[in-house]
Design a protein around this motif. Structure first.
Motif, short mmCIF file in Angstrom:
data_model
loop_
_atom_site.label_atom_id
_atom_site.label_comp_id
_atom_site.label_asym_id
_atom_site.label_seq_id
_atom_site.Cartn_x
_atom_site.Cartn_y
_atom_site.Cartn_z
N GLY A 156 0.57 -68.09 35.57
CA GLY A 156 -0.40 -68.58 36.56
C GLY A 156 0.08 -68.39 38.00
O GLY A 156 1.21 -67.97 38.25
N ALA A 157 -0.80 -68.74 38.93
CA ALA A 157 -0.48 -68.59 40.36
C ALA A 157 0.38 -69.78 40.82
O ALA A 157 0.16 -70.91 40.38
N ILE A 158 1.35 -69.49 41.68
CA ILE A 158 2.20 -70.55 42.23
C ILE A 158 2.30 -70.32 43.74
O ILE A 158 2.58 -69.20 44.18
N ASP A 159 2.07 -71.37 44.54
CA ASP A 159 2.13 -71.24 46.00
C ASP A 159 3.55 -71.48 46.49
O ASP A 159 4.34 -72.19 45.86
N CYS A 160 3.84 -70.94 47.66
CA CYS A 160 5.14 -71.22 48.29
C CYS A 160 5.05 -70.95 49.78
O CYS A 160 4.16 -70.21 50.24
N ASP A 161 5.98 -71.54 50.54
CA ASP A 161 6.07 -71.25 51.97
C ASP A 161 6.99 -70.06 52.22
O ASP A 161 6.78 -69.28 53.14
N LYS A 162 8.05 -69.98 51.41
CA LYS A 162 9.00 -68.86 51.57
C LYS A 162 9.28 -68.26 50.21
O LYS A 162 9.34 -68.98 49.19
N LEU A 163 9.51 -66.94 50.21
CA LEU A 163 9.75 -66.21 48.96
C LEU A 163 11.02 -65.37 49.10
O LEU A 163 11.14 -64.59 50.07
N GLY A 164 11.94 -65.52 48.17
CA GLY A 164 13.14 -64.69 48.15
C GLY A 164 13.04 -63.73 46.98
O GLY A 164 12.89 -64.14 45.83
N ILE A 165 13.11 -62.43 47.27
CA ILE A 165 13.06 -61.41 46.21
C ILE A 165 14.50 -61.01 45.89
O ILE A 165 15.18 -60.42 46.74
N VAL A 166 14.94 -61.35 44.68
CA VAL A 166 16.36 -61.13 44.33
C VAL A 166 16.41 -60.54 42.91
O VAL A 166 16.88 -61.17 41.97
N VAL A 167 15.88 -59.31 42.77
CA VAL A 167 15.66 -58.76 41.43
C VAL A 167 16.40 -57.44 41.19
O VAL A 167 16.02 -56.67 40.29
N ALA A 168 17.44 -57.16 41.96
CA ALA A 168 18.29 -55.98 41.74
C ALA A 168 17.47 -54.71 41.51
O ALA A 168 16.70 -54.31 42.39
N GLY A 169 17.56 -54.12 40.32
CA GLY A 169 16.94 -52.82 40.05
C GLY A 169 15.43 -52.81 40.16
O GLY A 169 14.82 -51.74 40.22
N HIS A 170 14.79 -53.99 40.17
CA HIS A 170 13.33 -54.04 40.29
C HIS A 170 12.88 -54.43 41.69
O HIS A 170 11.71 -54.79 41.88
N SER A 171 13.76 -54.35 42.67
CA SER A 171 13.41 -54.75 44.04
C SER A 171 12.26 -53.91 44.59
O SER A 171 11.36 -54.43 45.26
N TYR B 124 5.79 -74.78 45.73
CA TYR B 124 7.20 -75.06 46.08
C TYR B 124 7.42 -74.67 47.54
O TYR B 124 6.72 -73.81 48.07
N ASP B 125 8.43 -75.29 48.16
CA ASP B 125 8.81 -74.83 49.51
C ASP B 125 9.34 -73.39 49.42
O ASP B 125 9.01 -72.55 50.25
N VAL B 126 10.17 -73.17 48.42
CA VAL B 126 10.80 -71.85 48.27
C VAL B 126 10.69 -71.38 46.82
O VAL B 126 10.98 -72.15 45.90
N ILE B 127 10.27 -70.13 46.66
CA ILE B 127 10.36 -69.50 45.33
C ILE B 127 11.37 -68.36 45.43
O ILE B 127 11.34 -67.56 46.38
N ILE B 128 12.26 -68.33 44.46
CA ILE B 128 13.19 -67.20 44.33
C ILE B 128 12.76 -66.42 43.09
O ILE B 128 12.61 -67.02 42.01
N VAL B 129 12.55 -65.13 43.22
CA VAL B 129 12.23 -64.30 42.05
C VAL B 129 13.54 -63.69 41.56
O VAL B 129 14.21 -62.97 42.31
N GLY B 130 13.87 -63.95 40.29
CA GLY B 130 15.08 -63.38 39.69
C GLY B 130 16.15 -64.43 39.48
O GLY B 130 16.73 -64.94 40.44
N ALA B 131 16.40 -64.77 38.21
CA ALA B 131 17.48 -65.73 37.90
C ALA B 131 18.72 -64.98 37.44
O ALA B 131 19.28 -65.23 36.37
N GLY B 132 19.14 -64.03 38.26
CA GLY B 132 20.48 -63.44 38.10
C GLY B 132 21.43 -64.27 38.96
O GLY B 132 21.04 -65.29 39.55
#
Ligand code: FAD
Ligand code: PYC
Length: 402
Positions: free
Chosen positions: A213-228, A21-29
């Motif tokens: 599995g492994a997923i590639d990305c160009d940019k990663l957004g970490i948005v996981v609140a208490g697990h940051s 993906y171009d962008v992966i965001i971790v955390g669906a809050g």
């Protein structure tokens, strides 16, 4: 024959992860989903995956007490929280999803002389920032909240900071509305997909390892609140955060008795009434760092004992259920929206006890930061402020004891 519970359309798709993906965001809050939404809506970036280890909205977004307000002291905070509050005003129309925004009004009670001075100061600051709040008299508090005891016993009500357009919204609906809109734009929301590692090529991010599995990305957004802190550790840097449980509880449902939100920060309790009639109650965070996403008996006792002084009628209520969420606290009680030491990785965290109200403003700013490399709304909230000693102190406005 069709059964009553058949033929429902899925609100969002449930795709298999793509390879890249171009962008992966971790955390669906709320913050992760809003970031994805504004990446698509404001910047046309839709080759985006939002990865969630549990179910979307199952973190703090679905566990909070839904208070929305923008009565913060510092200019940078007022700007992002007021942007968020104003986006809440039209969110149902924007997403075509009823988020039940209820601008019923919110009071922060002043129960000491110190709080009177503090909230008068905030009211003046808000006037300069274009945020509509006012400092009101004890009698006006009583008129707005007839069930309140303004005369004590320990802490009489000396006034209050009133924000008429503050209020509440349905927390799950905020997550669901953003999720459906993201899915409609062609983004992949992948639940039951835990990020277990962050892959780098030297100083740059190239992808993540996940339980699927492994997923590639160009940019990663970490948005996981208490697990940051956990995710930052995977990426090879540290964040100035502590994780603690914040608990809340609701009473049995009763007839309508309070139609504004009240926060009593000296005695450490706050209360509003849900559409079902339950009194929604919360207090301070647990007194020690932990990752326990649940409630505990001492919290009910402490919080209800504090509130009974100001709202004697709740002493007769049965409490129905309680829960907890893991909040991510910074030292200055302000969020972090920032680039990181790893090229291509961005963090959106540190919303602590107060990020539900910020979801749309935070998503707006984070999307701009990820798309363009800078955002006026996020400018002051970078990680560099902790090195430079440029704190954005909101420990009073946070309103919740830590
Ligand atoms: P979350 O909603 O927690 O989402 C983060 C997601 O990341 C989670 O779903 C989690 O499962 C996922 N995740 C974590 N690790 C991984 C991984 N390794 N891989 C994949 N996914 C992962 N704020 C207010 O403004 N008003 C309030 O009244 C209010 N009351 C609150 C009351 C309580 C009891 C609590 C706990 C919080 C309250 N808050 C309030 C704070 C607010 O809930 C949070 O600031 C906000 O919801 C944070 O949203 P988020 O999207 O950042 O985090
Ligand atoms: O940020 O307004 C808030 C809040 C109230 C309760 C928990 N957080």
């Amino acid at each position: 024959a069709a059964r009553y519970h058949s033929g429902w359309e899925r609100a969002w798709a449930s795709p298999q992860p793509k390879k890249k993906y171009d962008v992966i965001i971790v955390g669906a809050g709320g913050h992760g989903l809003a970031t994805a939404y504004y990446l698509g809506k404001n910047f046309g970036i839709t080759n985006v995956a939002v990865l969630e280890k549990g179910w979307l909205g199952g973190g703090n977004t679905g566990r909070n007490t839904t208070i929305i307000r923008s009565n913060y002291l510092q200019d940078a905070s007022a700007a992002i929280y007021e942007k968020a509050r104003s986006l809440y005003e039209t969110m149902s129309q924007d997403l075509n999803y009823n988020v039940m925004f209820s601008p019923r009004g919110l009071i922060m009670l002043a129960q000491t002389e110190h709080e009177v001075r503090g909230y008068q100061r905030t009211a003046h600051a808000n006037a300069l920032q274009g945020v509509a709040t006012e400092f009101i008299t004890p009698q006006k508090v009583k008129d707005l909240v007839p069930i309140i005891n303004i005369s004590g016993p320990r802490y009489p009500v000396l006034g209050g900071l009133w924000q008429q357009r503050g209020g509440t919204a349905r927390h799950d609906a905020v997550a669901w509305g953003y999720a459906r809109a993201c899915s409609d734009m062609g983004m992949d929301i992948i639940q039951q997909c835990e990020v277990t590692g962050v892959r780098r090529d030297g100083g740059k991010v190239v992808g993540v390892d996940t339980s699927r599995g492994a997923i590639d990305c160009d940019k990663l957004g970490i948005v996981v609140a208490g697990h940051s802190g956990v995710l930052a550790d995977m990426a090879g840097f540290r964040l100035p955060l502590e994780s603690l449980a914040l608990q809340a509880l609701v009473s049995e449902p009763i007839k309508p008795c309070i139609d504004v939100v009240v926060m009593a920060n000296t005695v450490h309790g706050y209360m509003s009434q849900s559409d079902k009639g339950e009194l929604v109650i919360g207090g301070g965070t647990d007194g020690f760092n932990n990752y326990t996403q649940r409630g505990s008996f001492h919290h009910i006792e402490e919080t209800v004992r504090a509130l009974v002084e100001t709202f004697p009628m709740i002493s007769r209520l049965k409490m129905l259920r309680q829960w907890g969420g893991i909040v991510d606290m910074t030292g200055d009680r302000s969020p972090i929206l920032s680039k990181t030491p790893v090229e291509g990785i961005f963090v959106n965290c540190g919303w602590g006890t107060g990020g539900f109200k910020a979801i749309p403003g935070s998503g707006w700013a984070m999307a701009e930061l990820m798309a363009k490399g800078h955002s006026p709304l996020a400018e002051e909230f970078g990680l560099n402020r902790f090195k430079e000693g440029r704190f954005i102190d909101e420990s009073v406005a946070a309103g919740v004891a830590h």
